[in-house]
Design a protein around this motif. Sequence first.
Motif, PDB file in Angstrom:
ATOM      1  N   MET A 165     -22.071 -17.116  15.737  1.00  0.00           N
ATOM      2  CA  MET A 165     -21.371 -17.202  14.461  1.00  0.00           C
ATOM      3  C   MET A 165     -19.929 -16.766  14.640  1.00  0.00           C
ATOM      4  O   MET A 165     -19.626 -15.855  15.387  1.00  0.00           O
ATOM      5  N   GLY A 166     -19.039 -17.439  13.926  1.00  0.00           N
ATOM      6  CA  GLY A 166     -17.620 -17.108  14.028  1.00  0.00           C
ATOM      7  C   GLY A 166     -17.293 -15.862  13.223  1.00  0.00           C
ATOM      8  O   GLY A 166     -18.039 -15.448  12.340  1.00  0.00           O
ATOM      9  N   ASN A 167     -16.173 -15.261  13.576  1.00  0.00           N
ATOM     10  CA  ASN A 167     -15.721 -14.086  12.850  1.00  0.00           C
ATOM     11  C   ASN A 167     -15.044 -14.489  11.544  1.00  0.00           C
ATOM     12  O   ASN A 167     -14.311 -15.465  11.493  1.00  0.00           O
ATOM     13  N   THR A 168     -15.278 -13.740  10.484  1.00  0.00           N
ATOM     14  CA  THR A 168     -14.645 -13.978   9.197  1.00  0.00           C
ATOM     15  C   THR A 168     -13.355 -13.174   9.114  1.00  0.00           C
ATOM     16  O   THR A 168     -13.369 -11.951   9.320  1.00  0.00           O
ATOM     17  N   VAL A 169     -12.261 -13.864   8.841  1.00  0.00           N
ATOM     18  CA  VAL A 169     -10.967 -13.216   8.774  1.00  0.00           C
ATOM     19  C   VAL A 169     -10.625 -12.943   7.315  1.00  0.00           C
ATOM     20  O   VAL A 169     -10.633 -13.857   6.491  1.00  0.00           O
ATOM     21  N   THR A 170     -10.346 -11.709   6.975  1.00  0.00           N
ATOM     22  CA  THR A 170      -9.964 -11.359   5.610  1.00  0.00           C
ATOM     23  C   THR A 170      -8.502 -10.947   5.587  1.00  0.00           C
ATOM     24  O   THR A 170      -8.004 -10.331   6.533  1.00  0.00           O
ATOM     25  N   THR A 171      -7.823 -11.311   4.511  1.00  0.00           N
ATOM     26  CA  THR A 171      -6.413 -10.967   4.357  1.00  0.00           C
ATOM     27  C   THR A 171      -6.281  -9.730   3.483  1.00  0.00           C
ATOM     28  O   THR A 171      -6.743  -9.710   2.346  1.00  0.00           O
ATOM     29  N   LYS A 172      -5.673  -8.703   4.015  1.00  0.00           N
ATOM     30  CA  LYS A 172      -5.496  -7.458   3.270  1.00  0.00           C
ATOM     31  C   LYS A 172      -4.326  -7.598   2.310  1.00  0.00           C
ATOM     32  O   LYS A 172      -3.268  -8.085   2.671  1.00  0.00           O
ATOM     33  N   HIS A 173      -4.548  -7.156   1.072  1.00  0.00           N
ATOM     34  CA  HIS A 173      -3.479  -7.212   0.082  1.00  0.00           C
ATOM     35  C   HIS A 173      -2.440  -6.145   0.381  1.00  0.00           C
ATOM     36  O   HIS A 173      -2.767  -4.963   0.529  1.00  0.00           O
ATOM     37  N   VAL A 174      -1.195  -6.578   0.515  1.00  0.00           N
ATOM     38  CA  VAL A 174      -0.095  -5.651   0.763  1.00  0.00           C
ATOM     39  C   VAL A 174       0.627  -5.418  -0.562  1.00  0.00           C
ATOM     40  O   VAL A 174       1.211  -6.346  -1.119  1.00  0.00           O
ATOM     41  N   PRO A 175       0.612  -4.191  -1.089  1.00  0.00           N
ATOM     42  CA  PRO A 175       1.249  -3.941  -2.392  1.00  0.00           C
ATOM     43  C   PRO A 175       2.753  -4.202  -2.340  1.00  0.00           C
ATOM     44  O   PRO A 175       3.397  -4.027  -1.302  1.00  0.00           O
ATOM     45  N   LEU A 176       3.290  -4.615  -3.458  1.00  0.00           N
ATOM     46  CA  LEU A 176       4.739  -4.770  -3.566  1.00  0.00           C
ATOM     47  C   LEU A 176       5.388  -3.388  -3.688  1.00  0.00           C
ATOM     48  O   LEU A 176       4.735  -2.408  -4.043  1.00  0.00           O
ATOM     49  N   GLN A 177       6.689  -3.340  -3.425  1.00  0.00           N
ATOM     50  CA  GLN A 177       7.380  -2.052  -3.445  1.00  0.00           C
ATOM     51  C   GLN A 177       7.453  -1.450  -4.846  1.00  0.00           C
ATOM     52  O   GLN A 177       7.577  -0.235  -4.997  1.00  0.00           O
ATOM     53  N   VAL A 178       7.370  -2.315  -5.881  1.00  0.00           N
ATOM     54  CA  VAL A 178       7.413  -1.778  -7.253  1.00  0.00           C
ATOM     55  C   VAL A 178       6.213  -0.891  -7.546  1.00  0.00           C
ATOM     56  O   VAL A 178       6.233  -0.109  -8.504  1.00  0.00           O
ATOM     57  N   SER A 179       5.158  -0.984  -6.747  1.00  0.00           N
ATOM     58  CA  SER A 179       3.962  -0.181  -6.993  1.00  0.00           C
ATOM     59  C   SER A 179       4.037   1.196  -6.343  1.00  0.00           C
ATOM     60  O   SER A 179       3.148   2.023  -6.549  1.00  0.00           O
ATOM     61  N   SER A 180       5.089   1.464  -5.573  1.00  0.00           N
ATOM     62  CA  SER A 180       5.195   2.734  -4.849  1.00  0.00           C
ATOM     63  C   SER A 180       5.622   3.873  -5.771  1.00  0.00           C
ATOM     64  O   SER A 180       6.277   3.663  -6.799  1.00  0.00           O
ATOM     65  N   ASP A 181       5.289   5.097  -5.387  1.00  0.00           N
ATOM     66  CA  ASP A 181       5.686   6.281  -6.150  1.00  0.00           C
ATOM     67  C   ASP A 181       7.204   6.463  -6.128  1.00  0.00           C
ATOM     68  O   ASP A 181       7.806   6.894  -7.124  1.00  0.00           O
ATOM     69  N   GLN A 182       7.831   6.120  -4.975  1.00  0.00           N
ATOM     70  CA  GLN A 182       9.278   6.250  -4.868  1.00  0.00           C
ATOM     71  C   GLN A 182       9.975   5.347  -5.868  1.00  0.00           C
ATOM     72  O   GLN A 182      10.949   5.738  -6.520  1.00  0.00           O
ATOM     73  N   PHE A 183       9.466   4.122  -6.039  1.00  0.00           N
ATOM     74  CA  PHE A 183      10.062   3.181  -6.986  1.00  0.00           C
ATOM     75  C   PHE A 183       9.969   3.742  -8.401  1.00  0.00           C
ATOM     76  O   PHE A 183      10.927   3.670  -9.182  1.00  0.00           O
TER      77      PHE A 183
END
Length: 313
Positions: A1-19
Motif C-alpha cells: 500500500m502506498g503512503n498517504t501524504v497529508t498537508t499540514k495547515h500553516v497558520p497565517l501571521q495574523v493568527s500569531s500573538d505578536q500580530f
Amino acid sequence: MGNTVTTKHVPLQVSSDQFYQDLLNFDDPMAQMRVMDALEKDCLTVLRQKQMARGSDTVDTLSSDAGDLMSATITAFFKYIPVYCSDPSYADGSHREASLRYIFNCRLNDHRRARKRYSDHFAFSLDDPVGDEGATKGEFFGTDEGSDPADIIEDRIGLTEDDLIWKVLAAYCSINTDPGNLIGYLYKTFCSGDSATVVRESTRNRSGAVKKTVADLSGRTYLDALTYTHRMIEANLHCRIPKECMAALYGRMDLQDKDGTFFRDKIFDLTVRTITERGSWIDSKADAELARLTGKSKKKPKDPPPDDPGNSD
C-alpha cells in the motif's frame, strides 16, 4: 500500500500573538510596520493558494489584478482594527485568520463581479437581438445578477450589536433632530470621500465634503436619501449593516413633521451652511456617548450645547 501524504495547515501571521500585540499597540510606528509586513505576506500566501501568484512573486512583481486585491484586502482589514482590538473574540488567532480570509474572498468577489459587469456592458450593444422573438440585450440587462450592488453587500461581513461600528452608528441615529440633519451628517462623515461628485475647492474654502453631500442628496426624498446613504456606508466600510443598526432613524420616516408631512416624503434640500451648522451641533450632542464607546473625545465647548434649532419633533 502506498503512503498517504497529508498537508499540514500553516497558520497565517495574523493568527500569531505578536500580530495581536501589534494591533493593540497600533499607535507605535514600528508596530504599524510589522502589521503591514504581516498582512502583505499573508495576502501573498492566500494569492498563491488561489493560484493568482507564483511562489517567486513578491509585492512588486504581482499582476495588476493581484496587486489590487492585496491593496483592497489590507485597506478593508485596517478599517476593522478598532473592532479587532475591542472585541475579545478576536484575541483568538484563528478568528483573525478567518476574518482576513473572509475579507479577501469578499474583495475577490467584488473584483469578479466588477469585471463581469464591465464585459457585459462593453462586449455587446444593448440593441443586439437575443433569441428569435425580437428581444434585445438591453431588455435583459437589468436582470443580470451582477448588476445589482445589493448582491455584493450580501457577501460581506455583517455587523452585530457588539461591534463598535454598530454602536457608533446607532448613537448618531438616536440623536433627536430632524432626520434630514442626521442623513446629511452621516453622508458627509462616512460617504463624501468616495463620492462620485466632483467639487471644486478653493484654498480659502475646504468644505468639499459638505458640498458633495449637497450635490449627491439634494432633490431626493428623505427615505431615498437615507437608503442611498445606508448603502454608501456599507460600500465604504466594506461590511453589511443591518437595518436594525439604524432603526431609530428609519423609524422616524413614518412620523410626521409639524406641518403634517411624513418625513419619508420630505425633500432633502439642506444647504452647505445648514449641514455645517447642524453637523457641529450633532458632534456636540454625540460627544459624550462616543467618548464612552471609544475612550476618545473631541474638544468640547465651554458652554453646554444649545437646543437644536432644527428639531421638528
